[in-house]
Structures are given as C-alpha cells and as structure tokens.
Design a protein around this motif. Structure first.
Motif, PDB file in Angstrom:
ATOM      1  N   GLN A  82       0.870  -1.092  -0.061  1.00 32.55           N
ATOM      2  CA  GLN A  82       0.073  -0.003   0.111  1.00 32.55           C
ATOM      3  C   GLN A  82       0.863   1.234  -0.122  1.00 32.55           C
ATOM      4  OE1 GLN A  82      -3.600  -0.393  -0.085  1.00 32.55           O
ATOM      5  NE2 GLN A  82      -3.177  -2.456  -0.260  1.00 32.55           N
ATOM      6  N   SER A  83       2.104   1.287  -0.123  1.00 33.26           N
ATOM      7  CA  SER A  83       3.011   2.356  -0.090  1.00 33.26           C
ATOM      8  C   SER A  83       2.563   3.438  -1.153  1.00 33.26           C
ATOM      9  CB  SER A  83       4.504   1.921  -0.316  1.00 33.26           C
ATOM     10  OG  SER A  83       5.122   0.827   0.768  1.00 33.26           O
ATOM     11  N   GLY A  84       2.756   4.465  -0.864  1.00 27.89           N
ATOM     12  CA  GLY A  84       2.285   5.613  -1.567  1.00 27.89           C
ATOM     13  C   GLY A  84       0.790   5.912  -1.652  1.00 27.89           C
ATOM     14  N   GLU A  85       0.173   5.196  -0.887  1.00 28.77           N
ATOM     15  CA  GLU A  85      -1.469   5.402  -0.567  1.00 28.77           C
ATOM     16  C   GLU A  85      -1.812   5.661   0.777  1.00 28.77           C
ATOM     17  OE1 GLU A  85      -3.674   2.169  -2.417  1.00 28.77           O
ATOM     18  OE2 GLU A  85      -1.861   1.972  -4.049  1.00 28.77           O
ATOM     19  N   ASP A  86      -2.932   5.895   1.120  1.00 27.36           N
ATOM     20  CA  ASP A  86      -3.432   5.908   2.412  1.00 27.36           C
ATOM     21  C   ASP A  86      -3.427   4.371   2.955  1.00 27.36           C
ATOM     22  OD1 ASP A  86      -3.731   8.696   2.784  1.00 27.36           O
ATOM     23  OD2 ASP A  86      -5.729   8.720   2.241  1.00 27.36           O
ATOM     24  N   ILE A  87      -2.753   3.859   3.959  1.00 19.47           N
ATOM     25  CA  ILE A  87      -2.890   2.929   4.241  1.00 19.47           C
ATOM     26  C   ILE A  87      -3.674   2.471   5.391  1.00 19.47           C
ATOM     27  CG2 ILE A  87      -1.303   0.857   5.289  1.00 19.47           C
ATOM     28  CD1 ILE A  87       0.928   2.383   4.328  1.00 19.47           C
ATOM     29  N   LEU A  88      -5.091   1.916   5.133  1.00 22.21           N
ATOM     30  CA  LEU A  88      -5.955   1.886   5.889  1.00 22.21           C
ATOM     31  C   LEU A  88      -5.738   0.890   7.048  1.00 22.21           C
ATOM     32  CD1 LEU A  88      -9.161   1.861   3.732  1.00 22.21           C
ATOM     33  CD2 LEU A  88      -8.090   3.844   5.113  1.00 22.21           C
ATOM     34  N   ILE A  89      -5.937   1.057   8.327  1.00 15.58           N
ATOM     35  CA  ILE A  89      -5.738  -0.012   9.566  1.00 15.58           C
ATOM     36  C   ILE A  89      -6.977   0.154  10.394  1.00 15.58           C
ATOM     37  CG2 ILE A  89      -4.568   1.425  10.699  1.00 15.58           C
ATOM     38  CD1 ILE A  89      -2.550  -1.077  11.217  1.00 15.58           C
ATOM     39  N   ALA A  90      -7.304  -1.071  10.962  1.00 12.41           N
ATOM     40  CA  ALA A  90      -8.255  -1.183  11.977  1.00 12.41           C
ATOM     41  C   ALA A  90      -7.677  -2.285  13.166  1.00 12.41           C
ATOM     42  CB  ALA A  90      -9.250  -1.348  11.581  1.00 12.41           C
ATOM     43  N   GLY A  91      -8.174  -1.928  14.564  1.00 13.01           N
ATOM     44  CA  GLY A  91      -7.752  -3.041  15.353  1.00 13.01           C
ATOM     45  C   GLY A  91      -8.722  -3.037  16.544  1.00 13.01           C
ATOM     46  N   LEU A  92      -8.717  -4.012  17.300  1.00 10.87           N
ATOM     47  CA  LEU A  92      -9.164  -4.227  18.446  1.00 10.87           C
ATOM     48  C   LEU A  92      -8.572  -4.965  19.858  1.00 10.87           C
ATOM     49  CD1 LEU A  92     -12.154  -4.924  19.497  1.00 10.87           C
ATOM     50  CD2 LEU A  92     -11.918  -7.204  18.794  1.00 10.87           C
ATOM     51  N   GLY A  93      -8.558  -4.005  21.018  1.00 10.43           N
ATOM     52  CA  GLY A  93      -8.066  -4.125  22.019  1.00 10.43           C
ATOM     53  C   GLY A  93      -8.909  -5.019  22.567  1.00 10.43           C
ATOM     54  N   ILE A  94      -8.572  -6.376  23.164  1.00  8.17           N
ATOM     55  CA  ILE A  94      -9.455  -7.263  23.682  1.00  8.17           C
ATOM     56  C   ILE A  94      -8.590  -7.844  25.080  1.00  8.17           C
ATOM     57  CG2 ILE A  94      -8.972  -9.158  21.847  1.00  8.17           C
ATOM     58  CD1 ILE A  94     -11.888 -10.174  22.390  1.00  8.17           C
ATOM     59  N   GLU A  95      -9.345  -7.687  25.969  1.00  7.90           N
ATOM     60  CA  GLU A  95      -8.622  -8.106  27.374  1.00  7.90           C
ATOM     61  C   GLU A  95      -9.595  -9.376  27.878  1.00  7.90           C
ATOM     62  OE1 GLU A  95      -7.032  -6.534  31.543  1.00  7.90           O
ATOM     63  OE2 GLU A  95      -9.017  -5.818  31.079  1.00  7.90           O
ATOM     64  N   PHE A  96      -9.112 -10.494  27.470  1.00 11.16           N
ATOM     65  CA  PHE A  96      -9.759 -11.951  27.599  1.00 11.16           C
ATOM     66  C   PHE A  96     -10.355 -12.106  28.961  1.00 11.16           C
ATOM     67  CE2 PHE A  96      -8.645 -12.740  23.257  1.00 11.16           C
ATOM     68  CZ  PHE A  96      -9.766 -13.166  22.654  1.00 11.16           C
ATOM     69  N   PRO A  97      -9.483 -12.062  30.122  1.00 11.32           N
ATOM     70  CA  PRO A  97      -9.777 -12.229  31.474  1.00 11.32           C
ATOM     71  C   PRO A  97     -11.038 -11.377  31.949  1.00 11.32           C
ATOM     72  CG  PRO A  97      -7.264 -12.101  31.313  1.00 11.32           C
ATOM     73  CD  PRO A  97      -7.748 -11.342  29.979  1.00 11.32           C
ATOM     74  N   THR A  98     -10.941 -10.134  31.245  1.00 12.76           N
ATOM     75  CA  THR A  98     -12.270  -9.534  31.841  1.00 12.76           C
ATOM     76  C   THR A  98     -13.371  -9.100  30.769  1.00 12.76           C
ATOM     77  OG1 THR A  98     -11.446  -7.261  31.035  1.00 12.76           O
ATOM     78  CG2 THR A  98     -10.759  -8.038  33.131  1.00 12.76           C
ATOM     79  N   ARG A  99     -13.108  -9.594  29.623  1.00 14.04           N
ATOM     80  CA  ARG A  99     -14.104  -9.348  28.517  1.00 14.04           C
ATOM     81  C   ARG A  99     -14.026  -7.866  28.087  1.00 14.04           C
ATOM     82  NH1 ARG A  99     -18.069 -12.896  31.131  1.00 14.04           N
ATOM     83  NH2 ARG A  99     -17.942 -15.189  29.753  1.00 14.04           N
ATOM     84  N   ARG A 100     -13.225  -7.059  28.412  1.00 13.32           N
ATOM     85  CA  ARG A 100     -13.240  -5.700  28.046  1.00 13.32           C
ATOM     86  C   ARG A 100     -12.784  -5.694  26.535  1.00 13.32           C
ATOM     87  NH1 ARG A 100      -9.805  -1.582  31.356  1.00 13.32           N
ATOM     88  NH2 ARG A 100     -10.693  -0.272  29.902  1.00 13.32           N
ATOM     89  N   ARG A 101     -13.080  -4.861  25.706  1.00 17.23           N
ATOM     90  CA  ARG A 101     -12.932  -4.701  24.404  1.00 17.23           C
ATOM     91  C   ARG A 101     -13.028  -3.149  23.690  1.00 17.23           C
ATOM     92  NH1 ARG A 101     -16.244  -8.658  20.660  1.00 17.23           N
ATOM     93  NH2 ARG A 101     -17.020  -7.053  19.396  1.00 17.23           N
ATOM     94  N   ASN A 102     -12.007  -2.674  23.190  1.00 14.68           N
ATOM     95  CA  ASN A 102     -12.336  -1.273  22.623  1.00 14.68           C
ATOM     96  C   ASN A 102     -11.568  -1.305  21.139  1.00 14.68           C
ATOM     97  OD1 ASN A 102     -13.133   0.330  25.009  1.00 14.68           O
ATOM     98  ND2 ASN A 102     -11.484  -0.355  25.880  1.00 14.68           N
ATOM     99  N   LYS A 103     -12.435  -0.815  20.212  1.00 15.48           N
ATOM    100  CA  LYS A 103     -12.123  -0.807  18.808  1.00 15.48           C
ATOM    101  C   LYS A 103     -11.360   0.479  18.238  1.00 15.48           C
ATOM    102  CE  LYS A 103     -15.245  -2.394  15.802  1.00 15.48           C
ATOM    103  NZ  LYS A 103     -16.346  -2.578  15.376  1.00 15.48           N
ATOM    104  N   PHE A 104     -10.513   0.424  17.321  1.00 12.03           N
ATOM    105  CA  PHE A 104      -9.830   1.624  16.925  1.00 12.03           C
ATOM    106  C   PHE A 104      -9.694   1.729  15.530  1.00 12.03           C
ATOM    107  CE2 PHE A 104      -6.318  -0.953  18.321  1.00 12.03           C
ATOM    108  CZ  PHE A 104      -5.746  -0.735  17.305  1.00 12.03           C
TER     109      PHE A 104
END
Length: 519
Positions: A82-104
């Motif tokens: 993707q070099s030279g372009e907008d490199i799209l990315i997405a992720g998910l922080g997920i803490e399995f012991p507490t089931r907490r999750r936050n997306k970005f």
C-alpha cells in the motif's frame, strides 16, 4: 438504540481510558490491513515474549506499536503493497480475562521494518467501546519459547480447490473469530463517509462457525449485538472480509480472506436453518501457522464460556442421518394430561404422517405461543440466553409408534424462569381449573405450533438383548418411548427377547412409576 444515532457513538479520537487500556492491558492485538488486491486480512501482532506494553499512545490521535512479526502473518507484505497510498488499518484491544474490548481505526502514518521488528505510527480517527457479551473468559501466560512453522500459505486459492482437510475441524473447534472488513467510499461520499478498515471479534460456543461441504465456504451466524452494524455494513458494500481463528492451547493460527456476503431471512435459512442472518465467506486465500502465538492458555486455568452464547446452529447440508426435516409441519395440541402442577404430557396431531424412532426428539417452533421478540441488547442475570432465543425447543418424544404416525406426545416439566415451559404448563393449569373436560380434547382451542423436525441417535437398538436404563427425574422420557414401543411390539418368534433393568432417581417416585406403568 437507533442505528442512525449509533454512528455518533464513534469518537474521532482515543478516550483517556482507551489509551491506557491499549498500552497496558494487551498481550497481542488483532489488526486489519489490506493486501495488493484490496482484500482485508486479520493479523495478530504483539511482542515475541508475550508481555504487555508494546503499544504506546503519544496523543489522543496516535498509537505507536513496536511489533515482533511472526512467520506467516500477512501484515508486512500488506503494508508494503500500500506504499504511496493511504494505508487503512483497524484494530481491537480485547482483554480476555475481563471481556473488555475497545476498537480503533485509522491509517498508518509511518512504518519501519527492520530485523524482524515492525514499528507503526497510527493516526486514529475512530474509537469505540465494544460489546463484550459473547467472549469466553481466558487467562494467558507468555510462551516465548516457540517454533513457528508455516504449514500452508495459499494467497490465491483456485476456484476448484478447497481448504486442507484438517483445517475444517480446526474451525469447528473454535469459539471465537477475528473478523476483518473494509469500506471503500465512492468518490461522491468520500468526504463525509471516508474509506476505513474494520476489526471485530465474534464469539459463541465451539463450533458456532461452520464450513460448507465444498471445503472453502465459511458460514458465520449473526447474534444480537450493539446494532452498530459496522462489520455487516462494510461487508454489504465492499463484499470482502477476513476471518482469523486461534487455538489458544497450541498457539496455531489460521488466516482466511475472501469474498463475503450477508444473507437474511429465507436466504439464510436455506444454508443455516433457524438463523436470522449469516455472513458467508468464500475463501480466496489462506495461511496456517503452527505454534506461533506468544501467549497460551494459563496452566491450571479453565476457559469460562459466556452465558449469552446460544446453541450451535448447523448447516442444512450437515444434518445427521437420524434427523428428519419436516419443514415446519403444523401440529395441534389435541389433549393434555396434567400429572402434577409442574409436570404434564402434551399430545399433538399433525396434518401428515412422519416416522419416529423410539428415543428421538421433536424440534418445535413455539413462536405462535410466545410471539416474536423485539430487539434487546443486554439481559438480566440468568436471562442472557434469551437475547438470541428463537423460541425453538427440543424435547424427547415420550410416546412410541410402529411405522409412520401423525400423532405423538411430549412429557415435560416446568423450568422456573424459562421462556416456554411456564407458559405451556400455565395453559394446562388454567384449563384444569376452569374447564377440566377440555383437557381430553383441546383441539377446539386451536393451540397450533410448528414441528421443525425429528432428531436424535439415542434410540432403541434394533436387535433385542440386555439393556440398562438409568435416568433421573424427567430424564426418563426417552425410556418411556422405548418401553411403550416394546410393550406394543412383542418379541419375534425366533426366541430373541429383551432383558431390561431400569434405575430411576426421583423426588416423586409415585409419579415416575405411574408414567413407567402407563408406558
């Protein structure tokens, strides 16, 4: 929640708690990136020693990651493509012991790849706290000494080919999947709704994701969520997705990418009966890496399944041979026997005959009794399973029949707090109190439901011999059917006979003995 207003829940920068969460709570993070063909892939990245702290957040708009990239993960090749372009990315922080999750989500501002380490600086323009309710609680421990091996890497799967045989049970044994997606905006919409990648986590009971017989089509059922529709919306527009499955005991990871479609209503039912909506992924590329995840299930700990996860739905094409699909055959309650205030036998008649093997169960759709549910996001403690309740229940048939029959009986006990049996037993009690004579012929009441099918392989053997029946309480129902069948079908003249010993544990021995005697 109104879906239009739901979009306003997405923030354009990282809240303080998200910044702290991502930088201090995660042993790995799933990321979605696109390959040269525009397909999303769901990577798993982190530090090779499995420790926390590989993410920093210099500002509300930035995440900085220092990643040890393990063999087979597609992220480096994708970012380079993707070099030279907008490199799209997405992720998910997920803490399995507490089931907490936050997306970005956002884009890659800078990256550096050197000596097996990938340094990323991400500009975040979407952040959202996410629904935790189907996640299986897990405890992890680092596994730095591992030996990653790329078992398969097929980036362009031939249309006539299928996944290797061992990968289908690998998928069927998982209770979660990381779902990657992408939205590519038309030029006229780009300023208002810009292109973006998506990352989500879907979970259920082991086997909730199914593989079709072609060995390359993966089916993901949709459960009641937060109604943001981010992944489903991306897939509806771009028709591409990725799925990544992880074995947290062995550290094996399976990456899938391909063409995706959302199917609703009748279209979904044809593939997965009883489902409301499914996402179908036609795999066009896959990678399978063994012993690669830098953390594993902590020794001595046991996963804790979510109480929200509904029963597994199977594909129409994979029904066991003992199942009979009756296509929602209308059945009518013809009479009711009330044994105790919370125990009754319901007799049904159908408009056409079908076959029952003694010991099998009836699958009944009781929606006409209880009505269709409106959407709910969460439920009170103890009622979690009600969110995805399709009002279809399976009960062992307690009557027996020789050859095809258009009638059958079910003996059931009321389950306190249940969604179905309190209503059914309530009807029986009301009739008994107000007009007991109606119990012998309830057909005028028009109590009609649908028989979805007959299933089960816990059936009476075909050859006479010695049998031991062991049951607790209402668990005697399959044996009632078997005993009824044997009593109405005497042994053959060749001398073969049944020798049956039965053990029953019950708080109501008189009631159980009466049922057995009638059978």
């Amino acid at each position: 929640m109104d879906i239009a207003r739901g979009w306003s829940w997405v923030e354009d920068e990282l809240p303080a708690q998200h910044r702290l969460f991502h930088s201090t709570r995660l042993p790995f993070v799933p990321l979605t990136t696109l390959d040269a063909r525009g397909r999303p892939w769901s990577s798993l990245v982190g530090a090779s020693d499995g420790h926390l702290g590989f993410i920093k957040s210099p500002s509300e708009k930035e995440l900085q990651m220092t990643l040890d990239i393990w063999d087979g993960d597609p992220i480096v090749d994708n970012i380079r493509s993707q070099s030279g372009e907008d490199i799209l990315i997405a992720g998910l922080g997920i803490e399995f012991p507490t089931r907490r999750r936050n997306k970005f989500a956002g884009s890659v501002e800078r990256y550096n790849w050197k000596d097996g380490k990938l340094k990323l600086l991400l500009e975040v323009n979407q952040a959202l706290g996410n629904c935790p309710k189907y996640i299986t609680v897990r405890q992890f421990e680092p596994r730095p000494n591992r030996h990653p091996t790329v078992q398969y890497k097929v980036l362009d799967l031939d249309p006539s080919s299928r996944l290797p045989e061992e990968l289908c049970p690998f998928i069927h044994n998982r209770d979660g999947v990381f779902l990657g997606s992408v939205y590519i905006a038309p030029e006229k919409d780009a300023s208002r709704f810009p292109s973006h990648a998506g990352m989500n986590h879907r979970a259920g009971r082991p086997g909730f994701v199914r593989v079709r017989k072609d060995g390359r089509t993966v089916v993901l059922p949709d459960y009641s969520g937060n109604r943001m529709m981010q992944s489903l919306g991306n897939i509806a527009i771009t028709r591409l997705a990725s799925m990544t499955f992880v074995d947290y005991d062995t550290g094996d990871i399976l990456y899938l990418a391909g063409k995706a479609t959302n199917l609703f209503g009748d279209e979904a039912h044809v593939i997965m009966p009883r489902s409301r909506m499914i996402t179908v992924l036609e795999v066009t590329g896959y990678i399978f890496v063994k012993d690669v995840l830098p953390v594993r299930t902590k020794r001595g700990s046991n996963p804790e399944p979510s109480p929200y996860s509904p029963p597994i739905l199977y594909l129409a094409e994979e029904k066991p041979p003992t199942d009979v699909n009756l296509d929602n055959l209308d059945i009518l309650v013809s009479s009711i026997e009330v044994h105790t205030p919370d125990l009754a036998t319901f007799h049904f008649i159908a408009r056409r005959p079908f076959t029952i093997i003694p010991g099998q169960s009836a699958i009944i759709d009781l929606t006409p009794f209880v009505g269709k549910d409106t959407y709910r996001h969460m439920a009170h403690d103890g009622q979690e399973a009600s969110l995805n309740d399709d009002h279809i229940r399976t009960w062992t048939i307690s009557s027996a029949h020789s050859g095809p029959t258009s009638s059958f009986a079910i003996t059931m006990r009321e389950k306190p707090g249940g969604a179905i049996t309190p209503k059914l037993l309530g009807i029986a009690r009301a009739i008994q109190q107000q007009n007991p004579a109606l119990l012998e012929d309830t057909k005028p009441l028009g109590l009609q439901v649908s028989l979805v099918g007959v299933q089960g392989d816990f059936v009476l053997p075909s050859i006479p011999g010695k049998l031991l029946f062991v049951a607790g309480g209402i668990g005697i129902t399959p044996f009632l059917s078997m005993l009824s069948h044997l009593s109405s079908n005497p042994p053959a003249s060749n001398g073969q006979s049944w020798d049956i010993f039965m053990i029953v544990s019950s708080r109501e021995p008189e009631v159980m003995l009466d049922l057995i005697e009638k059978a």
